[in-house]
Design an enzyme around this catalytic site. Structure first.
Site, PDB file in Angstrom:
ATOM      1  N   ASP A  82       0.825  -1.218   0.000  1.00 24.29           N
ATOM      2  CA  ASP A  82       0.000   0.000   0.000  1.00 24.29           C
ATOM      3  C   ASP A  82       0.851   1.256   0.000  1.00 24.29           C
ATOM      4  O   ASP A  82       0.676   2.126  -0.858  1.00 24.29           O
ATOM      5  CB  ASP A  82      -1.028  -0.004   1.146  1.00 24.29           C
ATOM      6  CG  ASP A  82      -0.510  -0.605   2.431  1.00 24.29           C
ATOM      7  OD1 ASP A  82       0.716  -0.792   2.537  1.00 24.29           O
ATOM      8  OD2 ASP A  82      -1.319  -0.858   3.336  1.00 24.29           O
TER       9      ASP A  82
ATOM     10  N   ASP B  50      -0.592  -6.689 -11.776  1.00 27.77           N
ATOM     11  CA  ASP B  50      -1.566  -6.358 -12.816  1.00 27.77           C
ATOM     12  C   ASP B  50      -2.015  -4.908 -12.642  1.00 27.77           C
ATOM     13  O   ASP B  50      -1.996  -4.103 -13.580  1.00 27.77           O
ATOM     14  CB  ASP B  50      -2.766  -7.318 -12.694  1.00 27.77           C
ATOM     15  CG  ASP B  50      -3.708  -7.222 -13.870  1.00 27.77           C
ATOM     16  OD1 ASP B  50      -3.397  -6.484 -14.823  1.00 27.77           O
ATOM     17  OD2 ASP B  50      -4.769  -7.876 -13.839  1.00 27.77           O
TER      18      ASP B  50
END
Ligand code: NAD
Length: 478
Positions: free
Chosen positions: A205, A229
């Protein structure tokens, strides 16, 4: 002469593929092209995989596949050909370079030069999903040691080959201690084999936030499938345009090269699309097949063309651009620049960039594996965990004991909080009583008792120790 498989795909695919092939052939690429049909036409002919079995034979025979984007037909049980190809051919490594071309392409990040190396076969993309109760569905996140070793080693080998200084790993192992924990552990093990390359790990994060804000702090970044991705699109976009990025999918035997963008159906047939993304894929392919002199020539001519301000509509910007051109005019401009180098952008020089020779995975010695309990998952629509505990205690064989019940991972028995929201999906954890060893028979006994007591068990997970170390997560609050 290297024979390669080419698929022109859908939408803008045929136009950008023609432009790309014209450029690389003009630059002297020694390739023989064998074309196959994939995508929309094949889907609509009733083949839900989007590719005929004869085409698989061609891809497997030639081993190198240059693919234009295809349109994934919505609904009707059609499978994504991209995902199928990556998995069937064992293309475990997805490499996406993301480079800013400031001041010629507008970007908020003028000095960005990142390569994302994404694991391409496992993680949540194993695609193993089940509905288990009225309220709960599940997707299995599978991370394997061979999967981690192969991708992490590939990232370091890539960094070595392309003279990059640092490899960063992104995971969320503060939460997923087993799955992401394994990825991080393998990263630390393999990093030691490459002392000349700096290494670091970021929790995904804050790492992603840092990458979006200060991409110049990163070089090569290796990640599990889902994170890779998402973040490879972010990285490509913040260079100024996803339309300029290519992607290589590499396996032990085969490889596939493509643009990262899709088939842009609204732009099809107008000779306006930007062929740069696919061209970048083709350049990676030329390096991979050992034609790095051609790759270098094309890349430098491409950089020069962008520097000249010769731009397709998608990157054309008053001030940055000089001339708006069509797909075919752009290809001709790159061809006219073959042999030249950019003056302001950094020219590339490729040497020793052929396919990376990866060692075969060697399985480690098996560890001592001991069954130390079981999680029984139960579909139950009550709301008071104490009531469920009373029911399931009755199914424990004499040498096992109910230790804990969780709901969505949080402990609700014993001593749960009345504030905790509960669904109809409960995990009941059983361990043997002190000093007793159990086997699979005890688990069968538990399940058979559950049938007798009319408890709806939906799945079990065995709890193991490997070499004496507990190899399962605790309940939150346990
Ligand atoms: P897209 O990438 O095709 O288009 C997004 C936007 O970018 C559109 O505005 C488009 O006009 C523009 N664009 C994309 N490539 C361009 C180029 N080379 N030159 C100029 N403009 C360009 O994404 P989408 O619209 O979400 O998807 C369209 C189809 O492509 C869908 O069927 C999707 O499933 C498929 N797709 C295929 C692949 C692949 O084959 N690898 C990847 C992504 C999407």
């Amino acid at each position: 002469m290297k024979k390669i498989t080419v698929a022109k795909g859908d939408g803008i695919g045929p136009e950008i593929m023609d432009a790309t092939l014209k450029i690389i052939l003009a630059a002297g690429a020694e390739i023989e092209i064998e074309e196959i049909q994939v995508g929309e036409k094949v889907y609509l002919s009733g083949n839900t995989s989007g590719i005929a079995s004869e085409s698989w034979d061609v891809i497997r025979r030639n081993k190198v596949f240059l693919k234009a984007p295809i349109t994934t037909t919505q609904g009707g049980g059609y499978k994504s050909l991209n995902v199928t190809t990556r998995k069937f051919l064992g293309l475990y490594s997805n490499v996406r370079p993301c480079l800013s071309l400031h001041p010629f392409i507008a970007t908020k990040h003028p000095v960005m030069d990142i390569v994302i190396v994404r694991e391409n076969e496992e993680d949540l993309y194993a695609g193993i999903e089940h509905q288990q109760t009225d309220e709960v569905v599940q997707c299995l996140k599978l991370i394997s040691r061979p999967g981690c070793e192969k991708i992490v080693r590939y990232a370091f080998e890539y960094a070595k080959q392309y003279n990059r200084k640092k490899v960063t790993c992104f995971t969320k192992d503060n939460i997923m201690k087993q799955t992401d924990g394994l990825f991080h552990k393998v990263f630390d093990e393999i990093a030691k084999e490459y002392p000349e390359i700096e290494n670091e790990h970021w929790i995904i994060d804050i790492g992603a936030a840092k990458m979006a804000d200060t991409p110049e702090a990163f070089d090569v970044i290796v990640m599990p499938n889902l994170y890779g991705d998402v973040l490879s699109d972010v990285a490509a976009q913040i260079t100024g345009s996803v339309g300029l990025a290519g992607s290589a999918n590499i396996g032990d035997e085969c490889s596939m090269f493509e643009a990262i963008h899709g088939s842009a159906p609204r732009r099809a047939g107008q000779n306006v699309a930007n062929p740069s993304g696919l061209l970048q894929g083709a350049i990676m392919m030329l390096n991979h097949i050992g034609q790095s002199n051609v790759a270098e020539k094309v890349q430098n001519a491409w950089l020069k063309t962008l520097e000249d301000g010769t731009h397709t509509y998608d990157i054309y910007k008053e001030g940055n651009s000089k001339k708006q051109v069509s797909t075919s005019e752009f290809a001709d401009a790159v061809i006219a620049n073959l042999g030249q180098k950019p003056e302001i952008l950094k020219a590339v020089s490729y040497a020793n960039t052929a396919a990376i020779n990866m060692p075969k995975y060697i399985r480690q010695a098996t560890k001592a594996k001991k069954l130390v309990g079981v999680d029984i998952f139960v579909h139950w629509s009550g709301s008071n965990p104490d009531e469920l505990a009373d029911k399931v205690k009755r199914i424990a064989p004499s040498d096992m004991k109910l230790k804990m019940i969780t709901n969505r991972g949080i402990k609700v028995w014993p001593e749960g909080f009345s504030e905790t929201f509960c669904t109809d999906h409960w995990r009941c954890r059983f361990h043997p009583v002190e000093g007793v060893s159990i086997g699979k028979e005890e688990i069968i006994q538990l399940l058979s008792n559950a049938v007798r007591e009319e408890i709806d068990t939906i799945k079990t997970e065995n709890l193991y120790e490997f070499d004496g170390v507990a190899a399962y997560s605790l309940g939150q609050g346990q």
